[in-house]
Design an enzyme around this catalytic site. Structure first.
Site, PDB file in Angstrom:
ATOM      1  N   TYR A 128       6.527 -10.559  -6.040  1.00  0.00           N
ATOM      2  CA  TYR A 128       5.215  -9.911  -5.892  1.00  0.00           C
ATOM      3  C   TYR A 128       4.194 -10.589  -6.824  1.00  0.00           C
ATOM      4  O   TYR A 128       3.115 -11.008  -6.386  1.00  0.00           O
ATOM      5  CB  TYR A 128       5.324  -8.408  -6.216  1.00  0.00           C
ATOM      6  CG  TYR A 128       3.986  -7.722  -6.406  1.00  0.00           C
ATOM      7  CD1 TYR A 128       3.130  -7.537  -5.327  1.00  0.00           C
ATOM      8  CD2 TYR A 128       3.576  -7.287  -7.669  1.00  0.00           C
ATOM      9  CE1 TYR A 128       1.894  -6.928  -5.499  1.00  0.00           C
ATOM     10  CE2 TYR A 128       2.343  -6.669  -7.849  1.00  0.00           C
ATOM     11  CZ  TYR A 128       1.507  -6.494  -6.764  1.00  0.00           C
ATOM     12  OH  TYR A 128       0.270  -5.897  -6.944  1.00  0.00           O
TER      13      TYR A 128
ATOM     14  N   LEU B 170      -2.869  -0.891   8.924  1.00  0.00           N
ATOM     15  CA  LEU B 170      -2.277   0.453   8.751  1.00  0.00           C
ATOM     16  C   LEU B 170      -0.753   0.384   8.616  1.00  0.00           C
ATOM     17  O   LEU B 170      -0.064   1.365   8.882  1.00  0.00           O
ATOM     18  CB  LEU B 170      -2.710   1.413   9.871  1.00  0.00           C
ATOM     19  CG  LEU B 170      -4.231   1.669   9.936  1.00  0.00           C
ATOM     20  CD1 LEU B 170      -4.553   2.693  11.033  1.00  0.00           C
ATOM     21  CD2 LEU B 170      -4.782   2.174   8.594  1.00  0.00           C
TER      22      LEU B 170
ATOM     23  N   LEU C 147       4.059   6.129 -11.287  1.00  0.00           N
ATOM     24  CA  LEU C 147       4.485   7.250 -12.138  1.00  0.00           C
ATOM     25  C   LEU C 147       3.676   8.533 -11.904  1.00  0.00           C
ATOM     26  O   LEU C 147       4.270   9.604 -11.697  1.00  0.00           O
ATOM     27  CB  LEU C 147       4.374   6.821 -13.624  1.00  0.00           C
ATOM     28  CG  LEU C 147       4.691   7.911 -14.639  1.00  0.00           C
ATOM     29  CD1 LEU C 147       6.141   8.369 -14.520  1.00  0.00           C
ATOM     30  CD2 LEU C 147       4.401   7.418 -16.058  1.00  0.00           C
TER      31      LEU C 147
ATOM     32  N   ALA D 147      -2.142  -6.060   0.775  1.00  0.00           N
ATOM     33  CA  ALA D 147      -0.924  -6.691   0.246  1.00  0.00           C
ATOM     34  C   ALA D 147       0.217  -5.698   0.358  1.00  0.00           C
ATOM     35  O   ALA D 147      -0.011  -4.500   0.510  1.00  0.00           O
ATOM     36  CB  ALA D 147      -1.114  -7.071  -1.220  1.00  0.00           C
TER      37      ALA D 147
ATOM     38  N   GLY E 262      13.512  -5.925 -15.160  1.00  0.00           N
ATOM     39  CA  GLY E 262      12.153  -6.445 -14.912  1.00  0.00           C
ATOM     40  C   GLY E 262      11.030  -5.600 -15.474  1.00  0.00           C
ATOM     41  O   GLY E 262       9.864  -5.982 -15.362  1.00  0.00           O
ATOM     42  N   ASP E 263      11.320  -4.448 -16.084  1.00  0.00           N
ATOM     43  CA  ASP E 263      10.244  -3.644 -16.679  1.00  0.00           C
ATOM     44  C   ASP E 263       9.952  -4.141 -18.102  1.00  0.00           C
ATOM     45  O   ASP E 263      10.828  -4.071 -18.975  1.00  0.00           O
ATOM     46  CB  ASP E 263      10.648  -2.162 -16.756  1.00  0.00           C
ATOM     47  CG  ASP E 263      10.404  -1.425 -15.446  1.00  0.00           C
ATOM     48  OD1 ASP E 263       9.673  -1.957 -14.594  1.00  0.00           O
ATOM     49  OD2 ASP E 263      10.946  -0.313 -15.290  1.00  0.00           O
TER      50      ASP E 263
ATOM     51  N   GLY F 166      -1.438   1.773   4.894  1.00  0.00           N
ATOM     52  CA  GLY F 166      -2.628   2.564   4.553  1.00  0.00           C
ATOM     53  C   GLY F 166      -2.907   3.669   5.563  1.00  0.00           C
ATOM     54  O   GLY F 166      -2.114   3.939   6.472  1.00  0.00           O
TER      55      GLY F 166
END
Ligand SMILES: NC(=O)c1ccc[n+]([C@@H]2O[C@H](COP(=O)([O-])OP(=O)(O)OC[C@H]3O[C@@H](n4cnc5c(N)ncnc54)[C@H](O)[C@@H]3O)[C@@H](O)[C@H]2O)c1
Length: 315
Positions: free
Chosen positions: A125, A18, A174, A59, A268-269, A21
């Site tokens: 990541y 948790l 988004l 994760a 990084g996009d 989450g």
């Protein structure tokens, strides 16, 4: 996932610390609050239950944070999964499904992206997941732990019941952010980069509904239960939609104006991330139900309207 497994008649135990989450998102089965990296808890869990298959979703998921604090990601995502696999090995549990990610590809050479394309992640990541994919390959060969890595593209939408939806803190995805603008919880939606080499200058992404991701896990588990060695599959709808298109869809679905503001590109996009999911379709017989992103936005809107404060609202 828990809801679908219970609907199919399986027994489910969920382990979650948790840290991110919500207990209320787990609609049934057994819930164990604890950490993935706690060997004594794992020993207790594996020695007192007959576990056929482990589905590993836990994760940290913030790409930007992973750049600022890479060890947090390597410890939690990679290191603690090694504890899980060690415990599985000790207790003879030999089926594993990993939530992997499109981030393992980095800036793709070409789109749609096939699984065989080079994996050169551009952030910790993505590397934390790429490492796990390699570990799983080794565990298959050395210990016979069979596994499937599911590389999700942009997970989106909410369960059609309206009972389970997206509630991240901080929210970085988004669709929920656009819907928070529709709910007047934010003033504007920022569009990061309007000069990409795409039809409207904004990034194109492949949105895949959570229910379709769940379906892929069920199929992957069946494949492993049938004795298959498992595999690596992209999960996406094979279509790219731009940030502007998604905002426009949200305006249509919600009937709200949703003010936007153009902002500089974020490092990084990638301009375009679109999956080829032919392998999942042919080998797992996966067939996503939600191929129209407007429907994906509509399911998310149902959840956000009913739960404007996420799981803090009474369900
Ligand atoms: N959301 C996406 O678009 C997307 C895309 C690709 C892959 N994924 C992968 O899917 C999985 C689920 O993502 P999500 O968006 O639902 O994220 P999430 O943050 O909502 O869920 C992750 C859960 O893992 C738990 N957790 C984290 N570390 C833990 C630990 N050490 N021990 C026990 N529990 C721990 C958190 O409390 C949380 O409930 C992740 O593995 C993520 O990398 C997500």
């Amino acid at each position: 996932m828990v809801k679908a497994l219970l609907d199919e008649g399986h027994s489910v135990a969920t382990l979650d610390n948790l840290s991110k989450g919500h207990h209320k998102a787990v609609l049934g089965g057994e819930f164990i609050q604890g950490d993935l990296g706690d060997p004594s808890l794992l020993k207790q869990i594996f020695s007192t239950r007959k576990i056929d298959c482990v589905m590993h979703f836990a994760a940290f998921i913030e790409v930007g944070e992973s750049v600022q604090d890479p060890l947090k990601y390597y410890v939690n995502n990679s290191g603690k999964t090694l504890e899980l696999l060690s415990s599985m090995k000790k207790h003879g549990v030999d089926k594993f499904i990993l939530s992997s990610t499109a981030a393992v590809y980095g800036e793709p050479e070409k789109t749609p992206i096939e699984e065989c394309q080079p994996q050169i992640p551009v952030n910790p990541y993505g590397r934390s997941k790429q490492f796990l994919e390699a570990v799983l390959q080794d565990c298959r060969e050395a210990y016979g732990i069979r596994s499937t890595c599911l590389r999700y593209f942009n997970a989106a939408g909410a369960d059609a019941s309206g009972l389970i939806g997206e509630d991240h803190n901080p929210e970085s995805h988004l669709i929920p952010i656009v819907l928070q603008v529709a709910l007047e919880q934010r003033k504007k939606i920022s569009i990061f980069g309007t000069d990409y080499p795409t039809p409207d200058g904004t990034c194109l992404r492949d949105y895949v509904h959570v229910t379709d991701l769940v379906q892929a896990h069920l199929l992957a588990a069946e494949q492993l239960m049938d004795g298959d060695q498992g595999g690596i599959y992209n999960l996406g709808c094979q279509q790219g939609f731009s940030v502007r298109q998604i905002i426009e869809m949200a305006r249509k679905v919600t009937g709200k104006s949703i003010p936007e503001i153009e902002s500089p590109r974020r490092p990084g996009d990638a301009a375009v991330l679109v999956a080829s999911s032919q392998m999942a379709r042919s080998e797992l017989c996966w067939s996503p139900k939600y191929e129209d992103p407007e429907e994906i936005v509509a399911t998310a809107w149902k959840w956000h309207q009913a739960h404007p404060n996420g799981y803090d609202d009474k369900v």
